[in-house]
Write an enzyme that holds these catalytic residues in place. Structure first.
Site, PDB file in Angstrom:
ATOM      1  N   GLU A  89      10.018 -48.970  16.817  1.00 24.47           N
ATOM      2  CA  GLU A  89      11.281 -47.529  16.876  1.00 24.47           C
ATOM      3  C   GLU A  89      10.655 -46.746  15.863  1.00 24.47           C
ATOM      4  O   GLU A  89      10.693 -46.601  15.087  1.00 24.47           O
ATOM      5  CB  GLU A  89      12.826 -47.954  15.890  1.00 24.47           C
ATOM      6  CG  GLU A  89      12.259 -49.204  16.980  1.00 24.47           C
ATOM      7  CD  GLU A  89      13.934 -49.977  16.774  1.00 24.47           C
ATOM      8  OE1 GLU A  89      15.168 -49.251  16.434  1.00 24.47           O
ATOM      9  OE2 GLU A  89      14.752 -50.134  18.390  1.00 24.47           O
ATOM     10  N   GLU A 112      13.522 -55.181  23.251  1.00 24.74           N
ATOM     11  CA  GLU A 112      13.645 -55.797  21.942  1.00 24.74           C
ATOM     12  C   GLU A 112      15.127 -55.174  22.452  1.00 24.74           C
ATOM     13  O   GLU A 112      15.347 -54.715  23.299  1.00 24.74           O
ATOM     14  CB  GLU A 112      13.113 -55.319  20.489  1.00 24.74           C
ATOM     15  CG  GLU A 112      14.486 -55.807  19.425  1.00 24.74           C
ATOM     16  CD  GLU A 112      14.384 -55.271  18.476  1.00 24.74           C
ATOM     17  OE1 GLU A 112      12.917 -54.992  17.685  1.00 24.74           O
ATOM     18  OE2 GLU A 112      14.937 -54.519  17.321  1.00 24.74           O
TER      19      GLU A 112
END
Ligand SMILES: *[C@@H]1O[C@H](CO)[C@@H](O)[C@H](O)[C@H]1NC(C)=O
Ligand SMILES: *[C@@H]1O[C@H](CO)[C@@H](O)[C@H](O)[C@H]1NC(C)=O
Ligand SMILES: *[C@@H]1O[C@H](CO)[C@@H](O)[C@H](O)[C@H]1NC(C)=O
Ligand SMILES: *[C@@H]1O[C@H](CO)[C@@H](O)[C@H](O)[C@H]1NC(C)=O
Ligand SMILES: *[C@@H]1O[C@H](CO)[C@@H](O)[C@H](O)[C@H]1NC(C)=O
Ligand SMILES: *[C@@H]1O[C@H](CO)[C@@H](O)[C@H](O)[C@H]1NC(C)=O
Ligand SMILES: *[C@@H]1O[C@H](CO)[C@@H](O)[C@H](O)[C@H]1NC(C)=O
Ligand SMILES: *[C@@H]1O[C@H](CO)[C@@H](O)[C@H](O)[C@H]1NC(C)=O
Ligand SMILES: *[C@@H]1O[C@H](CO)[C@@H](O)[C@H](O)[C@H]1NC(C)=O
Length: 546
Positions: free
Chosen positions: A280, A387
């Site tokens: 991220e 994820e």
């Protein structure tokens, strides 16, 4: 024409019910049912394969407490008739006596499923979960027999849900006892002189993974490594979190750091299949205001420069040139613009990238059309969800909601949607968390598919999420190819589906029913014919046939 004739020749008559070897021990919590495993008992997910052409196996799980409930049957020859007449003629076949009013109702609610195995899409890589520091910690608290049962539950192709992938953090992540990285000391050390061996936490995790492989009898797990943050000294703000970026003088050091990790792991026989360009990257750019775990911020053009001039060529000139490099590893809203911008400062960056990794956290606001757009621009890059978990949003219950079927349904919808839009694999977040949704060093507790009772440490609770994941991972083996499947009818919007041609030529169809009513589905397969499937209310089913 002959296809059509063939199609008319078969329909389904009988349902013989059989059980998995060890059924789930249901326990009711205020929000629904979990399956309890202890040191001496854990349910298994062993399901036979359909053998003869025309045999099928239907496995279903429901809000009302069915878990991997198995029924078997066979297509039988029959003449083609419209649904309403068929129901009248063979009233007992589906166990329901009907009158004309009910026939009308059944016509109104009937749904047609059509599968066309000649229309093919992406090839499936696999399914899995993440082995974070928190997971490693919790596994060590559990008695061995319970831990082994869970290893088999997740990774055994026979007894378990046949996971084949695993995401592992490089250093720490948000689910760990504290933030950490290699070579935190000495600082400003471009040579990484103190990163000559793995950390004790890695060695322990490697032992656990080897044990898991042995116990679950699986030789090969596709490991994909991801770093959350560099050591603080490589970053502009010298902090684990907050707004930050990699200092340009450490671009090469940060690439060396990844290569060093791969070599040290390979020396332990833990060769990675995949590597991410970093978890991220926008957390350190725009997300830092509300995201407080260790993160390294990147703008795509800078990350592209790092990939194109450092990481990419270094990997390509090393023994790790075949590793699959995944870019992105961020939310759907970064697709596809992030990849368009990676090449801006280094026109070769995307050449080193094999795959595009996506997380699901804002999927409810962002159309899956972004995935289609990305696929159309980058058709040779595989897409992977790396994820997913529930309980991260301010308006959600943080941590586990034991027995929540609606949380499991969000997984069902999310996975089906991704699979329908070119995503080729799906990795869940923590394999296990405790009943508070931790441990975590920053209070970002969330839910997981399996929850440990960390008071007694001798019971685990398998959430509905575990079984929903299993409905995909167990029945869609690596190498399966998605095929066209469509639902039509008055009530079709309540049912979602996705279908696959498996490597052994069986076909798997996942059906998720979010309605509160039973639904009858008229099913037509191009080669085998048609039959009726009865879907339970609020259920997910995996139908496999030869
Ligand atoms: C473990 O679970 C089984 C099945 O539910 C049960 O019969 C047994 O009593 C449990 N053992 C313990 C120690 O609770
Ligand atoms: C038809 O079925 C409905 C619903 O079960 C029932 O109420 C009704 O009495 C039935 N009518 C006849 C004629 O059997
Ligand atoms: C190397 O790292 C370890 C922690 O992993 C630390 O204890 C040690 O002081 C470091 N060595 C140097 C020379 O900084
Ligand atoms: C790695 O595997 C090789 C061959 O199977 C074996 O000889 C070696 O001892 C293993 N090394 C470790 C650290 O397990
Ligand atoms: C990787 O190296 C090979 C030569 O070993 C070269 O042919 C290839 O173009 C390189 N890949 C990229 C993306 O530059
Ligand atoms: C369980 O998670 C909570 C929340 O992070 C944490 O405070 C607690 O220490 C954890 N307990 C164990 C045994 O891991
Ligand atoms: C985590 O939450 C607990 C209880 O709400 C609080 O006491 C603690 O200060 C929090 N820790 C952090 C790091 O926010
Ligand atoms: C954990 O076990 C203890 C002791 O049996 C029990 O009181 C507690 O309710 C359990 N926790 C959960 C979440 O079921
Ligand atoms: C979906 O579930 C509802 C009840 O919740 C049921 O009436 C309906 O038949 C089911 N549909 C399918 C396709 O199974």
């Amino acid at each position: 024409m002959s296809k059509l004739l063939f199609l008319l020749l078969w329909f389904f008559v009988l349902n013989t019910v059989q059980c998995v070897l060890k059924p789930c021990q249901l326990r009711k919590y205020p929000d629904g049912y979990v399956c309890v495993c202890n040191e001496t008992y854990c349910d298994t997910m062993d399901v036979e394969k359909p053998e003869r052409f025309g045999d099928f196996i239907l496995v279903s799980s429901t809000k009302s407490g069915k878990r991997f409930d198995v029924s078997k049957g066979r297509f039988q020859p029959k003449p083609l008739e419209p649904n309403v007449i068929r129901v009248k003629r063979f009233p007992d076949l589906i166990g329901i006596k009907r009158n004309v009013t009910q026939d009308m109702k059944s016509w109104l609610t009937s749904i047609t499923l059509t599968v066309d195995q000649d229309k093919q899409y992406q090839k499936i890589i696999g399914f899995g979960g993440a082995f974070t520091g928190s997971v490693s910690h919790l596994f060590d608290l559990m008695p061995e027999s319970l831990r082994h049962a869970l290893y088999r539950n997740y990774y055994s192709p026979d007894e378990g849900i046949a996971y084949s992938m695993m995401r592992i953090p490089i250093g720490g992540c948000d689910f760990d006892l504290r933030p950490w990285a290699y070579n935190e000391q000495p600082i400003d050390d471009q040579k990484l002189s103190n990163f000559t061996k793995l950390d004790a936490r890695d060695l322990r995790r490697n032992e656990q993974i080897n044990d898991l492989k042995k116990v679950a009898q699986i030789d090969d797990i596709k490991l994909i490594g991801t770093a959350w943050s560099s050591p603080k000294w490589m970053k502009t703000n010298n902090q684990w979190s907050g707004r930050n970026a990699l200092k340009p003088e450490y671009y090469q050091t940060w690439a060396d750091y990844h290569l060093r990790f791969l070599s040290l792991m390979a020396a332990e026989n833990m060769t990675l299949w995949g590597l991410s360009t970093g978890n991220e990257p926008l957390n350190g750019e725009i997300g830092w205001f509300f995201i407080h775990f260790m993160s390294l911020g990147w703008l795509p053009e800078n990350q592209g420069k790092w990939i194109g001039e450092n990481l990419g060529p270094n990997l390509n000139n090393s023994e790790f040139r075949d590793i699959k490099l995944f870019a992105g590893d961020d939310q759907r809203y970064t697709f596809p613009w992030w990849f368009d911008r990676l090449n801006r400062l280094s026109p070769k960056a995307m050449d080193y990238v094999s795959g595009l990794a996506v997380h699901w956290y804002w999927d409810r606001l962002i159309s899956p059309f972004m995935l289609d757009q990305t696929y159309n621009k980058y058709p040779d890059k595989m897409m992977l969800n790396t994820e997913s978990c529930i309980g991260d949003k301010p308006f959600e219950v943080h941590g586990p909601v034991l027995g929540s079927w609606s949380r499991a349904e969000r997984y069902a919808l999310g996975i089906i949607q991704d699979l329908q839009h070119h995503v080729a694999g799906w990795i869940d977040w923590n394999l296990i968390l405790n009943e508070s949704g931790g441990p975590t060093y920053i209070n970002n507790t969330v839910d997981a598919a399996v929850i440990l009772n960390s008071t007694t440490k001798n019971e685990i609770y398998k959430q509905p999420i575990f079984y929903v994941l299993g409905h995909f991972s167990k029945f869609i083996p690596t190498g399966s190819v998605r095929i066209e499947a469509n639902l039509n009818g008055f009530r079709a919007s309540n049912v979602k589906t996705v279908a696959f041609l498996c490597p052994d030529n069986t076909i798997t169809i996942i059906l998720y029913n979010r309605s509160d009513k039973f639904r009858i589905i008229d099913f037509t397969d191009d080669l085998r014919g048609s039959y009726e499937i009865r879907l339970d209310p609020r259920s997910i089913a995996s139908l496999t046939y030869a």
